[in-house]
Design a protein around this motif. Sequence first.
Motif, PDB file in Angstrom:
ATOM      1  N   ALA A   1       0.826  -1.222   0.000  1.00 20.94           N
ATOM      2  CA  ALA A   1       0.000   0.000   0.000  1.00 20.94           C
ATOM      3  C   ALA A   1       0.854   1.264   0.000  1.00 20.94           C
ATOM      4  O   ALA A   1       0.456   2.280  -0.581  1.00 20.94           O
ATOM      5  CB  ALA A   1      -0.937  -0.010   1.199  1.00 20.94           C
ATOM      6  N   GLU A   2       2.035   1.222   0.622  1.00 17.39           N
ATOM      7  CA  GLU A   2       2.936   2.382   0.614  1.00 17.39           C
ATOM      8  C   GLU A   2       3.420   2.672  -0.804  1.00 17.39           C
ATOM      9  O   GLU A   2       3.466   3.829  -1.227  1.00 17.39           O
ATOM     10  CB  GLU A   2       4.134   2.130   1.523  1.00 17.39           C
ATOM     11  N   THR A   3       3.778   1.634  -1.523  1.00 14.87           N
ATOM     12  CA  THR A   3       4.236   1.807  -2.896  1.00 14.87           C
ATOM     13  C   THR A   3       3.083   2.237  -3.788  1.00 14.87           C
ATOM     14  O   THR A   3       3.257   3.079  -4.676  1.00 14.87           O
ATOM     15  CB  THR A   3       4.889   0.511  -3.413  1.00 14.87           C
ATOM     16  N   GLU A   4       1.908   1.697  -3.556  1.00 17.41           N
ATOM     17  CA  GLU A   4       0.725   2.118  -4.323  1.00 17.41           C
ATOM     18  C   GLU A   4       0.457   3.607  -4.123  1.00 17.41           C
ATOM     19  O   GLU A   4       0.146   4.325  -5.084  1.00 17.41           O
ATOM     20  CB  GLU A   4      -0.497   1.294  -3.911  1.00 17.41           C
ATOM     21  N   ALA A   5       0.581   4.085  -2.885  1.00 16.88           N
ATOM     22  CA  ALA A   5       0.360   5.512  -2.611  1.00 16.88           C
ATOM     23  C   ALA A   5       1.409   6.361  -3.315  1.00 16.88           C
ATOM     24  O   ALA A   5       1.098   7.434  -3.853  1.00 16.88           O
ATOM     25  CB  ALA A   5       0.381   5.765  -1.102  1.00 16.88           C
ATOM     26  N   PHE A   6       2.657   5.890  -3.334  1.00 16.55           N
ATOM     27  CA  PHE A   6       3.708   6.643  -4.022  1.00 16.55           C
ATOM     28  C   PHE A   6       3.449   6.700  -5.528  1.00 16.55           C
ATOM     29  O   PHE A   6       3.597   7.757  -6.150  1.00 16.55           O
ATOM     30  CB  PHE A   6       5.094   6.048  -3.742  1.00 16.55           C
ATOM     31  N   VAL A   7       3.059   5.603  -6.118  1.00 17.11           N
ATOM     32  CA  VAL A   7       2.750   5.590  -7.556  1.00 17.11           C
ATOM     33  C   VAL A   7       1.591   6.538  -7.846  1.00 17.11           C
ATOM     34  O   VAL A   7       1.633   7.299  -8.825  1.00 17.11           O
ATOM     35  CB  VAL A   7       2.468   4.157  -8.060  1.00 17.11           C
ATOM     36  N   ALA A   8       0.580   6.543  -6.999  1.00 14.74           N
ATOM     37  CA  ALA A   8      -0.549   7.474  -7.177  1.00 14.74           C
ATOM     38  C   ALA A   8      -0.066   8.923  -7.097  1.00 14.74           C
ATOM     39  O   ALA A   8      -0.504   9.779  -7.886  1.00 14.74           O
ATOM     40  CB  ALA A   8      -1.633   7.202  -6.136  1.00 14.74           C
ATOM     41  N   TYR A   9       0.833   9.207  -6.166  1.00 11.26           N
ATOM     42  CA  TYR A   9       1.417  10.546  -6.042  1.00 11.26           C
ATOM     43  C   TYR A   9       2.174  10.927  -7.316  1.00 11.26           C
ATOM     44  O   TYR A   9       2.053  12.059  -7.808  1.00 11.26           O
ATOM     45  CB  TYR A   9       2.343  10.580  -4.819  1.00 11.26           C
ATOM     46  N   CYS A  10       2.946  10.002  -7.849  1.00 13.81           N
ATOM     47  CA  CYS A  10       3.696  10.253  -9.090  1.00 13.81           C
ATOM     48  C   CYS A  10       2.747  10.506 -10.258  1.00 13.81           C
ATOM     49  O   CYS A  10       2.991  11.400 -11.085  1.00 13.81           O
ATOM     50  CB  CYS A  10       4.615   9.071  -9.404  1.00 13.81           C
ATOM     51  N   MET A  11       1.688   9.738 -10.327  1.00 12.43           N
ATOM     52  CA  MET A  11       0.708   9.926 -11.405  1.00 12.43           C
ATOM     53  C   MET A  11       0.014  11.288 -11.282  1.00 12.43           C
ATOM     54  O   MET A  11      -0.233  11.960 -12.289  1.00 12.43           O
ATOM     55  CB  MET A  11      -0.303   8.786 -11.384  1.00 12.43           C
ATOM     56  N   LYS A  12      -0.250  11.714 -10.057  1.00 13.30           N
ATOM     57  CA  LYS A  12      -0.868  13.021  -9.844  1.00 13.30           C
ATOM     58  C   LYS A  12       0.092  14.138 -10.268  1.00 13.30           C
ATOM     59  O   LYS A  12      -0.319  15.114 -10.902  1.00 13.30           O
ATOM     60  CB  LYS A  12      -1.263  13.173  -8.374  1.00 13.30           C
ATOM     61  N   GLY A  13       1.356  14.005  -9.934  1.00 16.71           N
ATOM     62  CA  GLY A  13       2.358  14.990 -10.352  1.00 16.71           C
ATOM     63  C   GLY A  13       2.442  15.101 -11.861  1.00 16.71           C
ATOM     64  O   GLY A  13       2.593  16.187 -12.420  1.00 16.71           O
ATOM     65  N   TRP A  14       2.334  13.969 -12.527  1.00 21.79           N
ATOM     66  CA  TRP A  14       2.345  13.927 -13.990  1.00 21.79           C
ATOM     67  C   TRP A  14       1.117  14.663 -14.526  1.00 21.79           C
ATOM     68  O   TRP A  14       1.224  15.521 -15.401  1.00 21.79           O
ATOM     69  CB  TRP A  14       2.361  12.471 -14.437  1.00 21.79           C
ATOM     70  N   ALA A  15      -0.061  14.353 -13.973  1.00 17.02           N
ATOM     71  CA  ALA A  15      -1.313  14.958 -14.433  1.00 17.02           C
ATOM     72  C   ALA A  15      -1.334  16.463 -14.184  1.00 17.02           C
ATOM     73  O   ALA A  15      -1.902  17.221 -14.985  1.00 17.02           O
ATOM     74  CB  ALA A  15      -2.504  14.294 -13.735  1.00 17.02           C
ATOM     75  N   GLU A  16      -0.717  16.900 -13.092  1.00 16.76           N
ATOM     76  CA  GLU A  16      -0.676  18.327 -12.756  1.00 16.76           C
ATOM     77  C   GLU A  16       0.483  19.055 -13.422  1.00 16.76           C
ATOM     78  O   GLU A  16       0.669  20.241 -13.205  1.00 16.76           O
ATOM     79  CB  GLU A  16      -0.607  18.497 -11.235  1.00 16.76           C
TER      80      GLU A  16
END
Length: 180
Positions: A50-65
């Motif tokens: 779940a920690e890695t999943e949260a980090f990947v989600a954060y990276c995807m959000k940075g990409w989208a923004e």
Amino acid sequence: MSTSLPDTLRTQRLILREPRHSDAAGLFNAYTQDPEVARYMTWRPQSQLAETEAFVAYCMKGWAEDRSRAYILARHENEDLPIGMLEARLQPHTIDIGYVLQRKDWKTGLMSEAITAFCDTALALPEYFRIQATCDTENQASARTLEKAGFVREGELKRHMMLPNLDDEPRSSLMYARCR
């Protein structure tokens, strides 16, 4: 700020691509739980997927923004299996990079290959003039990687980075840059 960095880069051996939710398990298995890989990182080894999943989600959000590009590194022969990352944090005229690679691919030249390709691409764009990176003063492998990718050591930043796997106080870092 809108960037014209590409979504995908290809090198001789690697593809650098946008992260996907499905990358979390591969990253977790490859390196996020490895204490040796995390040694000089700003994060502790991850004990839960779940920690890695949260980090990947954060990276995807940075990409989208459009504030960062956290490229997944994978070999050409298996683009769905991540072996590392190269994160590019975007600022006006400057990109600050960080990177990580699974331990079994250390000393293969893959990371300097990825950094070189990214820098060649980014510095060819009119909006970027400088790519910079820091590494702990004791992280000789990272310093060599940056130098192989054409970076020049500019100095030492005293008490600069918190590295929770090494110390409870900020540590000194080496500042490297590649400019056009």
